[in-house]
Design a protein around this motif. Sequence first.
Motif, PDB file in Angstrom:
ATOM      1  N   PHE A  56       0.849  -1.180   0.000  1.00 24.99           N
ATOM      2  CA  PHE A  56       0.000   0.000   0.000  1.00 24.99           C
ATOM      3  C   PHE A  56       0.890   1.237   0.000  1.00 24.99           C
ATOM      4  O   PHE A  56       2.015   1.193   0.490  1.00 24.99           O
ATOM      5  CB  PHE A  56      -0.902   0.027   1.242  1.00 24.99           C
ATOM      6  N   PRO A  57       0.419   2.334  -0.552  1.00 23.82           N
ATOM      7  CA  PRO A  57       1.229   3.556  -0.516  1.00 23.82           C
ATOM      8  C   PRO A  57       1.484   3.996   0.914  1.00 23.82           C
ATOM      9  O   PRO A  57       0.588   3.954   1.757  1.00 23.82           O
ATOM     10  CB  PRO A  57       0.365   4.581  -1.276  1.00 23.82           C
ATOM     11  N   GLU A  58       2.708   4.394   1.187  1.00 26.80           N
ATOM     12  CA  GLU A  58       3.080   4.788   2.545  1.00 26.80           C
ATOM     13  C   GLU A  58       2.754   6.257   2.804  1.00 26.80           C
ATOM     14  O   GLU A  58       2.528   7.041   1.891  1.00 26.80           O
ATOM     15  CB  GLU A  58       4.574   4.533   2.757  1.00 26.80           C
ATOM     16  N   ASP A  59       2.751   6.597   4.090  1.00 30.79           N
ATOM     17  CA  ASP A  59       2.600   7.988   4.532  1.00 30.79           C
ATOM     18  C   ASP A  59       1.231   8.581   4.191  1.00 30.79           C
ATOM     19  O   ASP A  59       1.093   9.786   4.000  1.00 30.79           O
ATOM     20  CB  ASP A  59       3.699   8.874   3.951  1.00 30.79           C
ATOM     21  N   TYR A  60       0.207   7.728   4.092  1.00 34.79           N
ATOM     22  CA  TYR A  60      -1.152   8.201   3.885  1.00 34.79           C
ATOM     23  C   TYR A  60      -2.028   7.693   5.025  1.00 34.79           C
ATOM     24  O   TYR A  60      -1.919   6.540   5.432  1.00 34.79           O
ATOM     25  CB  TYR A  60      -1.724   7.724   2.554  1.00 34.79           C
ATOM     26  N   GLU A  61      -2.881   8.568   5.517  1.00 38.05           N
ATOM     27  CA  GLU A  61      -3.786   8.169   6.587  1.00 38.05           C
ATOM     28  C   GLU A  61      -5.097   7.607   6.054  1.00 38.05           C
ATOM     29  O   GLU A  61      -5.788   6.879   6.755  1.00 38.05           O
ATOM     30  CB  GLU A  61      -4.076   9.373   7.498  1.00 38.05           C
ATOM     31  N   TYR A  85       1.493  -7.086   6.984  1.00 32.13           N
ATOM     32  CA  TYR A  85       2.839  -6.868   7.489  1.00 32.13           C
ATOM     33  C   TYR A  85       2.824  -6.254   8.889  1.00 32.13           C
ATOM     34  O   TYR A  85       3.661  -5.417   9.224  1.00 32.13           O
ATOM     35  CB  TYR A  85       3.628  -5.968   6.533  1.00 32.13           C
ATOM     36  N   GLY A  86       1.858  -6.639   9.680  1.00 34.17           N
ATOM     37  CA  GLY A  86       1.794  -6.156  11.050  1.00 34.17           C
ATOM     38  C   GLY A  86       1.109  -4.820  11.217  1.00 34.17           C
ATOM     39  O   GLY A  86       0.894  -4.367  12.338  1.00 34.17           O
ATOM     40  N   ASP A  87       0.761  -4.171  10.133  1.00 33.19           N
ATOM     41  CA  ASP A  87       0.060  -2.888  10.187  1.00 33.19           C
ATOM     42  C   ASP A  87      -1.402  -3.093   9.797  1.00 33.19           C
ATOM     43  O   ASP A  87      -1.739  -3.991   9.031  1.00 33.19           O
ATOM     44  CB  ASP A  87       0.693  -1.874   9.226  1.00 33.19           C
ATOM     45  N   THR A  88      -2.247  -2.252  10.325  1.00 33.53           N
ATOM     46  CA  THR A  88      -3.672  -2.334   9.999  1.00 33.53           C
ATOM     47  C   THR A  88      -4.027  -1.240   9.002  1.00 33.53           C
ATOM     48  O   THR A  88      -3.814  -0.053   9.263  1.00 33.53           O
ATOM     49  CB  THR A  88      -4.542  -2.182  11.252  1.00 33.53           C
ATOM     50  N   ILE A  89      -4.537  -1.660   7.865  1.00 31.82           N
ATOM     51  CA  ILE A  89      -4.975  -0.719   6.836  1.00 31.82           C
ATOM     52  C   ILE A  89      -6.485  -0.568   6.951  1.00 31.82           C
ATOM     53  O   ILE A  89      -7.233  -1.530   6.821  1.00 31.82           O
ATOM     54  CB  ILE A  89      -4.608  -1.225   5.429  1.00 31.82           C
ATOM     55  N   HIS A  90      -6.930   0.639   7.224  1.00 32.89           N
ATOM     56  CA  HIS A  90      -8.361   0.921   7.307  1.00 32.89           C
ATOM     57  C   HIS A  90      -8.820   1.529   5.976  1.00 32.89           C
ATOM     58  O   HIS A  90      -8.279   2.534   5.529  1.00 32.89           O
ATOM     59  CB  HIS A  90      -8.658   1.898   8.451  1.00 32.89           C
ATOM     60  N   PHE A  91      -9.792   0.903   5.350  1.00 34.33           N
ATOM     61  CA  PHE A  91     -10.328   1.429   4.107  1.00 34.33           C
ATOM     62  C   PHE A  91     -11.466   2.395   4.429  1.00 34.33           C
ATOM     63  O   PHE A  91     -12.507   1.992   4.938  1.00 34.33           O
ATOM     64  CB  PHE A  91     -10.835   0.299   3.216  1.00 34.33           C
ATOM     65  N   GLY A  92     -11.231   3.664   4.105  1.00 33.45           N
ATOM     66  CA  GLY A  92     -12.223   4.673   4.451  1.00 33.45           C
ATOM     67  C   GLY A  92     -13.222   4.956   3.348  1.00 33.45           C
ATOM     68  O   GLY A  92     -14.260   5.566   3.593  1.00 33.45           O
TER      69      GLY A  92
END
Length: 223
Positions: A56-61, A85-92
């Motif tokens: 996923f693109p980095e540095d985006y909230e 990869y241990g991070d949670t991506i929230h789809f807004g």
Amino acid sequence: MAKKKQGIPLWLKRSLQLLFALVLIVSIYYNTKYFRRAYHHLIRRYYKTEFKPTDFPEDYEVHGIDISHFQDVVDWNKLWAVDTYGDTIHFGFVYIKATEGMLKEDEMFDDNWDEAKDHKITRGAYHYFLPDRSPELQAQRFISSVKLLPGDLPPAVDVENAMGVSRKVLIERLKIFIQKLESNYHVKPVIYSNVNFIEDYLAEDFKDYPFWISHFYEPELQL
């Protein structure tokens, strides 16, 4: 003397046959539509979507996706957040394919549009634009399918192929299409394409419109 039997007039027989055919076509259409929606409901209930680690693109909230019938059944509960990869991506948000060309509505649009609202995911709709077809009829097709509510995203138009028309014709037709959407929804549509197509065809004539680049690792546009 026996009376001669009177048969059904030919015009009446033909009219009844035509009426029967129309009733049959309408019945098949609606039965197929509701059968499909029931099928998708059952699939959502029992089918478990497996999400795999994805870049996923980095540095985006804020993250979002676009979907169409090619994704088939979407598990909206799992779409809300994905561990990678241990991070949670929230789809807004989600952009949903609504229409293509002059006649086609995406077969999953109604389901996806309702499901996004039910799961409180900000939604938007997009149209796949065909430059070799009537822009007026394409706009009518989209507008008749998509009813935006407060909080919905601006409409988007996906244009990635000139379909054999010249740059001048493409620009003229795309402007007609976009202006009709803007007039109806009172907001500037988003233009989706790849960076090369934008720079070759669109950049000079649509500077006042937001571009959605199809790959998040592309460099900035040279407008």
